[in-house]
Design an enzyme around this catalytic site. Structure first.
Site, PDB file in Angstrom:
ATOM      1  N   ASP A   1       0.825  -1.209   0.000  1.00 37.88           N
ATOM      2  CA  ASP A   1       0.000   0.000   0.000  1.00 37.88           C
ATOM      3  C   ASP A   1       0.861   1.263   0.000  1.00 37.88           C
ATOM      4  O   ASP A   1       2.071   1.201   0.237  1.00 37.88           O
ATOM      5  CB  ASP A   1      -0.959  -0.001   1.201  1.00 37.88           C
ATOM      6  CG  ASP A   1      -0.276  -0.421   2.513  1.00 37.88           C
ATOM      7  OD1 ASP A   1       0.962  -0.391   2.578  1.00 37.88           O
ATOM      8  OD2 ASP A   1      -0.989  -0.771   3.462  1.00 37.88           O
TER       9      ASP A   1
ATOM     10  N   GLU B   1      -9.573  -1.603   5.507  1.00 32.09           N
ATOM     11  CA  GLU B   1     -10.138  -1.226   6.796  1.00 32.09           C
ATOM     12  C   GLU B   1     -11.432  -1.987   7.078  1.00 32.09           C
ATOM     13  O   GLU B   1     -12.142  -2.378   6.145  1.00 32.09           O
ATOM     14  CB  GLU B   1     -10.452   0.281   6.786  1.00 32.09           C
ATOM     15  CG  GLU B   1      -9.221   1.171   6.626  1.00 32.09           C
ATOM     16  CD  GLU B   1      -8.468   1.376   7.930  1.00 32.09           C
ATOM     17  OE1 GLU B   1      -8.344   0.428   8.729  1.00 32.09           O
ATOM     18  OE2 GLU B   1      -7.969   2.499   8.141  1.00 32.09           O
TER      19      GLU B   1
HETATM   20  C1  GLP Z   1      -0.034   0.367   8.434  1.00 34.61           C
HETATM   21  C2  GLP Z   1       0.125  -0.516   7.218  1.00 34.61           C
HETATM   22  C3  GLP Z   1      -0.229  -1.956   7.527  1.00 34.61           C
HETATM   23  C4  GLP Z   1       0.454  -2.379   8.816  1.00 34.61           C
HETATM   24  C5  GLP Z   1      -0.026  -1.521   9.941  1.00 34.61           C
HETATM   25  C6  GLP Z   1       0.461  -1.968  11.315  1.00 34.61           C
HETATM   26  O1  GLP Z   1      -1.356   0.730   8.647  1.00 34.61           O
HETATM   27  N1  GLP Z   1      -0.671  -0.093   6.105  1.00 34.61           N
HETATM   28  O2  GLP Z   1       0.171  -2.774   6.453  1.00 34.61           O
HETATM   29  O3  GLP Z   1       0.185  -3.727   9.082  1.00 34.61           O
HETATM   30  O4  GLP Z   1       0.451  -0.217   9.640  1.00 34.61           O
HETATM   31  O5  GLP Z   1       1.438  -1.127  11.810  1.00 34.61           O
HETATM   32  P1  GLP Z   1       2.342  -1.431  13.069  1.00 34.61           P
HETATM   33  O6  GLP Z   1       3.222  -2.570  12.686  1.00 34.61           O
HETATM   34  O7  GLP Z   1       3.100  -0.150  13.245  1.00 34.61           O
HETATM   35  O8  GLP Z   1       1.438  -1.740  14.188  1.00 34.61           O
END
Ligand code: GLP
Length: 252
Positions: free
Chosen positions: A74, A150
């Site tokens: 993404d 989401e």
């Molecule tokens: C973002 C990304 C996701 C990821 C998420 C979790 O939103 N788009 O792909 O899994 O962050 O983030 P963290 O690892 O910082 O909790």
């Protein structure tokens, strides 16, 4: 690396560092079997330790990414690739700048494309042209999102334009000086079907903040209100956790 297909297979490690090391070893093993591996890659805080472990192995000559291809999940809409908050900048910092991936084999969604619909269609074509994704690595949002899919009454199957939840913008604020309002409100993301088409999926989640969503992902029925629950439908998923993220699974 070919394993008997089974429903989410759990691996629990004492801490986040051990989980990241295990994931790096697994990818190094997959590269040894298939130097032309096609990898799907996530961003977020969780995979940082994994990228560090993988880059260290490449720097020490224990792994070779020169034949591999990558597709990131993404990207934010409205900021260019060279913006310090972009996922592309994140990947340059944590992985791409340290390893021998060939630039033309690094694939990213363009968050400033004029026609986002065409950009999403282009990405789907590029994944197909690469032969599909061999191993999709995923993180997990605290609200259960994977990529930027989401929770919602309905989900888009393929790569698409999304509006981010306030919780997700808060979770990503560190990339934007700690200010959730500075986080773009929209993004482009692979869809659930794009993700599920990968031949193998490995989700990594660490830390106590992920314990409750991991428990729900594994125990609740499949629902668009918890996009990560769709992983229950894939025949070859591994979930790599540390003890803190696995705490909810041990409690009952
Ligand atoms: C973002 C990304 C996701 C990821 C998420 C979790 O939103 N788009 O792909 O899994 O962050 O983030 P963290 O690892 O910082 O909790």
């Amino acid at each position: 690396m070919r394993r008997t297909p089974r429903r989410p297979h759990l691996e629990i490690f004492p801490d986040a560092r051990a989980a990241a090391g295990r994931l790096a070893d697994r990818i190094v093993g997959a590269l040894a079997e298939n130097p032309g591996l096609v990898l799907g890659l996530p961003t977020g805080r969780t995979p940082v330790a994994f990228y560090h472990e993988l880059a260290s192995r490449v720097e020490h000559g224990a792994a070779d990414l020169s034949g591999a291809t990558t597709f990131n999940l993404d990207e934010f809409v409205g900021i260019p690739a060279n913006h310090p908050g972009s996922f592309r900048s994140f990947m340059n910092l944590h992985l791409f700048g340290r390893v021998n991936l060939r630039p033309e084999r690094i694939h990213f969604l363009d968050g400033v494309a004029d026609d986002t619909e065409e950009e999403c269609a282009r990405y789907e074509r590029a994944i197909a042209a690469a032969g599909g994704i061999d191993v999709q690595i995923l993180g997990l949002g605290t609200n259960g999102h994977i990529g930027f899919n989401e929770p919602a009454p309905a989900l888009q199957a393929r790569t698409h334009h999304v509006t981010l939840e306030p919780e997700t913008r808060r979770d990503n604020a560190a990339l934007f000086g700690g200010d959730p309002a500075a986080v773009p409100a929209e993004a482009l993301s692979m869809g659930i079907a794009t993700i599920l088409q990968a031949r193998q999926i490995v989700l990594i989640a660490t830390g106590a903040a992920k314990a409750s969503i991991i428990e729900r992902l594994l125990r609740e029925p499949v629902t668009t209100e918890l996009p990560g629950s769709f992983l229950q439908l894939h025949p070859d998923v591994e979930i790599v956790l540390d003890e803190a993220a696995a705490a909810g699974l041990r409690a009952s």
